[in-house]
Design a protein around this motif. Structure first.
Motif, PDB file in Angstrom:
ATOM      1  N   VAL A   1       0.817  -1.207   0.000  1.00  0.00           N
ATOM      2  CA  VAL A   1       0.000   0.000   0.000  1.00  0.00           C
ATOM      3  C   VAL A   1       0.852   1.258   0.000  1.00  0.00           C
ATOM      4  CG1 VAL A   1      -1.767   1.284   1.282  1.00  0.00           C
ATOM      5  CG2 VAL A   1      -1.901  -1.204   1.139  1.00  0.00           C
ATOM      6  N   ASP A   2       1.956   1.237   0.757  1.00  0.00           N
ATOM      7  CA  ASP A   2       2.792   2.431   0.857  1.00  0.00           C
ATOM      8  C   ASP A   2       3.913   2.469  -0.176  1.00  0.00           C
ATOM      9  OD1 ASP A   2       4.099   0.314   1.988  1.00  0.00           O
ATOM     10  OD2 ASP A   2       4.791   1.392   3.763  1.00  0.00           O
ATOM     11  N   GLY A   3       3.990   1.458  -1.041  1.00  0.00           N
ATOM     12  CA  GLY A   3       4.934   1.481  -2.140  1.00  0.00           C
ATOM     13  C   GLY A   3       6.392   1.452  -1.741  1.00  0.00           C
ATOM     14  N   ASP A   4       6.704   0.822  -0.606  1.00  0.00           N
ATOM     15  CA  ASP A   4       8.101   0.808  -0.159  1.00  0.00           C
ATOM     16  C   ASP A   4       8.837  -0.476  -0.543  1.00  0.00           C
ATOM     17  OD1 ASP A   4       6.960  -1.038   1.534  1.00  0.00           O
ATOM     18  OD2 ASP A   4       7.699  -0.124   3.396  1.00  0.00           O
ATOM     19  N   GLY A   5       8.166  -1.324  -1.312  1.00  0.00           N
ATOM     20  CA  GLY A   5       8.802  -2.566  -1.738  1.00  0.00           C
ATOM     21  C   GLY A   5       8.735  -3.686  -0.720  1.00  0.00           C
ATOM     22  N   ARG A   6       8.131  -3.439   0.426  1.00  0.00           N
ATOM     23  CA  ARG A   6       7.979  -4.459   1.467  1.00  0.00           C
ATOM     24  C   ARG A   6       6.495  -4.757   1.629  1.00  0.00           C
ATOM     25  NH1 ARG A   6      10.653  -2.059   6.628  1.00  0.00           N
ATOM     26  NH2 ARG A   6       9.526  -0.221   5.896  1.00  0.00           N
ATOM     27  N   PRO A   7       6.038  -5.924   1.196  1.00  0.00           N
ATOM     28  CA  PRO A   7       4.605  -6.201   1.138  1.00  0.00           C
ATOM     29  C   PRO A   7       3.961  -6.457   2.495  1.00  0.00           C
ATOM     30  CG  PRO A   7       5.832  -8.131   0.490  1.00  0.00           C
ATOM     31  CD  PRO A   7       6.839  -7.028   0.652  1.00  0.00           C
ATOM     32  N   GLU A   8       2.674  -6.150   2.560  1.00  0.00           N
ATOM     33  CA  GLU A   8       1.846  -6.547   3.677  1.00  0.00           C
ATOM     34  C   GLU A   8       1.122  -7.848   3.310  1.00  0.00           C
ATOM     35  OE1 GLU A   8       2.505  -2.548   2.827  1.00  0.00           O
ATOM     36  OE2 GLU A   8       0.645  -3.417   2.020  1.00  0.00           O
ATOM     37  N   ALA A   9       0.530  -8.521   4.286  1.00  0.00           N
ATOM     38  CA  ALA A   9      -0.276  -9.714   4.033  1.00  0.00           C
ATOM     39  C   ALA A   9      -1.594  -9.582   4.787  1.00  0.00           C
ATOM     40  CB  ALA A   9       0.462 -10.973   4.470  1.00  0.00           C
ATOM     41  N   ILE A  10      -2.697  -9.815   4.087  1.00  0.00           N
ATOM     42  CA  ILE A  10      -4.038  -9.734   4.667  1.00  0.00           C
ATOM     43  C   ILE A  10      -4.528 -11.161   4.878  1.00  0.00           C
ATOM     44  CG2 ILE A  10      -6.300  -8.672   4.490  1.00  0.00           C
ATOM     45  CD1 ILE A  10      -3.865  -6.740   4.195  1.00  0.00           C
ATOM     46  N   VAL A  11      -4.749 -11.547   6.124  1.00  0.00           N
ATOM     47  CA  VAL A  11      -5.044 -12.940   6.457  1.00  0.00           C
ATOM     48  C   VAL A  11      -6.411 -13.058   7.124  1.00  0.00           C
ATOM     49  CG1 VAL A  11      -4.240 -15.003   7.658  1.00  0.00           C
ATOM     50  CG2 VAL A  11      -2.576 -13.359   6.772  1.00  0.00           C
ATOM     51  N   TYR A  12      -7.223 -13.962   6.597  1.00  0.00           N
ATOM     52  CA  TYR A  12      -8.551 -14.262   7.136  1.00  0.00           C
ATOM     53  C   TYR A  12      -8.434 -15.464   8.069  1.00  0.00           C
ATOM     54  CZ  TYR A  12     -13.629 -15.244   6.908  1.00  0.00           C
ATOM     55  OH  TYR A  12     -14.956 -15.467   7.190  1.00  0.00           O
ATOM     56  N   GLU A  13      -8.922 -15.313   9.304  1.00  0.00           N
ATOM     57  CA  GLU A  13      -8.893 -16.393  10.285  1.00  0.00           C
ATOM     58  C   GLU A  13     -10.241 -17.116  10.284  1.00  0.00           C
ATOM     59  OE1 GLU A  13      -8.110 -14.667  14.084  1.00  0.00           O
ATOM     60  OE2 GLU A  13      -6.554 -13.337  13.307  1.00  0.00           O
ATOM     61  N   ILE A  14     -10.228 -18.420  10.096  1.00  0.00           N
ATOM     62  CA  ILE A  14     -11.457 -19.208  10.091  1.00  0.00           C
ATOM     63  C   ILE A  14     -11.600 -19.879  11.453  1.00  0.00           C
ATOM     64  CG2 ILE A  14     -12.725 -21.071   8.959  1.00  0.00           C
ATOM     65  CD1 ILE A  14     -10.958 -20.495   6.465  1.00  0.00           C
ATOM     66  N   TRP A  15     -12.525 -19.358  12.253  1.00  0.00           N
ATOM     67  CA  TRP A  15     -12.808 -19.916  13.571  1.00  0.00           C
ATOM     68  C   TRP A  15     -14.089 -20.738  13.511  1.00  0.00           C
ATOM     69  CZ3 TRP A  15      -9.440 -19.492  17.609  1.00  0.00           C
ATOM     70  CH2 TRP A  15      -8.420 -18.550  17.475  1.00  0.00           C
ATOM     71  N   ARG A  16     -14.251 -21.636  14.464  1.00  0.00           N
ATOM     72  CA  ARG A  16     -15.433 -22.499  14.487  1.00  0.00           C
ATOM     73  C   ARG A  16     -16.708 -21.684  14.584  1.00  0.00           C
ATOM     74  NH1 ARG A  16     -15.735 -27.879  15.172  1.00  0.00           N
ATOM     75  NH2 ARG A  16     -13.864 -27.646  13.902  1.00  0.00           N
ATOM     76  N   ASN A  17     -16.688 -20.600  15.378  1.00  0.00           N
ATOM     77  CA  ASN A  17     -17.895 -19.808  15.565  1.00  0.00           C
ATOM     78  C   ASN A  17     -18.047 -18.703  14.524  1.00  0.00           C
ATOM     79  OD1 ASN A  17     -18.627 -21.233  17.866  1.00  0.00           O
ATOM     80  ND2 ASN A  17     -17.360 -19.945  19.175  1.00  0.00           N
ATOM     81  N   ASP A  18     -16.957 -18.162  14.034  1.00  0.00           N
ATOM     82  CA  ASP A  18     -17.054 -17.051  13.099  1.00  0.00           C
ATOM     83  C   ASP A  18     -15.712 -16.811  12.440  1.00  0.00           C
ATOM     84  OD1 ASP A  18     -17.971 -14.642  11.770  1.00  0.00           O
ATOM     85  OD2 ASP A  18     -19.561 -14.597  13.243  1.00  0.00           O
ATOM     86  N   TYR A  19     -15.207 -15.588  12.455  1.00  0.00           N
ATOM     87  CA  TYR A  19     -13.970 -15.301  11.734  1.00  0.00           C
ATOM     88  C   TYR A  19     -13.179 -14.211  12.441  1.00  0.00           C
ATOM     89  CZ  TYR A  19     -15.671 -10.783   9.987  1.00  0.00           C
ATOM     90  OH  TYR A  19     -16.106  -9.488   9.902  1.00  0.00           O
ATOM     91  N   GLY A  20     -11.956 -14.066  12.019  1.00  0.00           N
ATOM     92  CA  GLY A  20     -11.119 -12.956  12.442  1.00  0.00           C
ATOM     93  C   GLY A  20     -10.340 -12.471  11.237  1.00  0.00           C
ATOM     94  N   LEU A  21      -9.677 -11.356  11.366  1.00  0.00           N
ATOM     95  CA  LEU A  21      -8.876 -10.832  10.276  1.00  0.00           C
ATOM     96  C   LEU A  21      -7.676 -10.117  10.843  1.00  0.00           C
ATOM     97  CD1 LEU A  21      -9.602 -10.036   6.895  1.00  0.00           C
ATOM     98  CD2 LEU A  21      -8.801  -7.973   8.023  1.00  0.00           C
ATOM     99  N   HIS A  22      -6.529 -10.294  10.195  1.00  0.00           N
ATOM    100  CA  HIS A  22      -5.377  -9.530  10.643  1.00  0.00           C
ATOM    101  C   HIS A  22      -4.485  -9.136   9.479  1.00  0.00           C
ATOM    102  CE1 HIS A  22      -3.561 -13.666  11.135  1.00  0.00           C
ATOM    103  NE2 HIS A  22      -2.533 -13.066  10.579  1.00  0.00           N
ATOM    104  N   VAL A  23      -3.692  -8.124   9.736  1.00  0.00           N
ATOM    105  CA  VAL A  23      -2.743  -7.597   8.763  1.00  0.00           C
ATOM    106  C   VAL A  23      -1.332  -7.830   9.294  1.00  0.00           C
ATOM    107  CG1 VAL A  23      -1.901  -5.524   7.587  1.00  0.00           C
ATOM    108  CG2 VAL A  23      -4.371  -5.815   8.000  1.00  0.00           C
TER     109      VAL A  23
END
Length: 281
Positions: free
Chosen positions: A242-264
């Motif tokens: 996103v910031d164009g610095d050549g170092r990527p971020e990762a967007i990860v979806y967490e699959i939980w038994r009851n629902d979900y989570g998300l982290h960067v």
């Protein structure tokens, strides 16, 4: 999961479809030009079960070259604006118009009030979590369970949605190989960006608390964060810069038994830059 609380959704917003080009399917290939923007935001969207309403929350952004997360990203956006969508759902138009809520939100389970335009990142049966700036869109579309969007719609954020599997990524040197009692381990996904590798594993049979996320930044694999270990499994939705610095971020979806989570995962994939968890409480 959005809880069964008093309705606080905004009035229906018009769905705007790009005049040319198909919806973006699996790649950041929505029609139109791309250019680096002084401010750029990546949003995560999901839908309420049984509803056609999409709800987006900002997760990571670049503000004048500085990487930020969460609420700060939403505050940088206009109250009503256009975004382009990505990921793998053909029912979502390539371009959407999204709008902040103008109504306060009351979390009945947790007893907290959010003053518009703020709201929770997500809610579960007993509370809501993480104050942010949610955006909404309504229209005649079948809402996907998870989707990514970019603001402004022309922003180049080097977004690369990631497929499942481990094609092209070497994983035989991982700590899960040849360990006693670990024969049931399954590699669900492996992602490489430069020297960094990110691997999502789970057990072969469905189980609770059997997923883990491992990262190698050049010195061998290590667990990403003990706090997120224990989800059923993980889905690395995309990498971005996103910031164009050549170092990527990762967007990860967490699959939980009851629902979900998300982290960067920020520039250092071994650390959480931002997270909310909607289903493990």
């Amino acid at each position: 999961m959005v809880p069964a609380v008093a309705s606080t959704s905004p009035p229906a917003a018009k769905v705007t479809v790009a005049p040319a080009g198909p919806p973006s399917v699996g790649l950041d290939d929505a029609s139109g030009k791309r250019e680096r923007a002084r401010k750029a935001v990546l949003l995560f969207g999901t839908s309420t079960e049984g509803s056609e309403e999409l709800r987006f929350v900002p997760v990571v952004c670049s503000l004048d070259g500085k990487l930020e997360t969460g609420k700060a990203c939403g505050l940088a956006m206009p109250a009503t604006t256009r975004v382009r969508t990505t990921r793998t759902d053909t029912n979502a138009p390539a371009i959407l118009t999204i709008t902040r809520s103008t109504r306060d939100f009351h979390d009945e389970a947790g007893g907290r009030d959010y003053v518009a335009p703020t709201g929770p990142a997500c809610c579960m049966y007993n509370t809501c979590v993480e104050e942010t700036i949610p955006y909404f869109v309504k229209g005649n579309l079948v809402a996907p369970s998870r989707i990514l969007a970019v603001w402004p719609e022309t922003a180049d954020v080097d977004l690369k949605p990631q497929p499942v599997g481990a094609d092209g990524v070497e994983v035989v040197d991982g700590p899960w190989v040849g360990r006693p009692g670990e024969r049931g381990v399954r590699i669900d996904q492996a992602v490489r960006a430069g020297q960094q590798r990110l691997v999502a594993i789970s057990k072969r049979n469905p189980c609770g608390s059997c997923g883990a996320l491992w990262v190698d930044r050049g010195g061998g694999f290590a667990i990403v964060d003990e706090e997120i270990s224990g989800a059923d499994s993980f889905d690395v939705l995309a990498t971005s810069d996103v910031d164009g610095d050549g170092r990527p971020e990762a967007i990860v979806y967490e699959i939980w038994r009851n629902d979900y989570g998300l982290h960067v995962l920020g520039n250092d994939w071994s650390k959480l830059a931002y997270r909310f968890n909607c289903g493990n409480i």
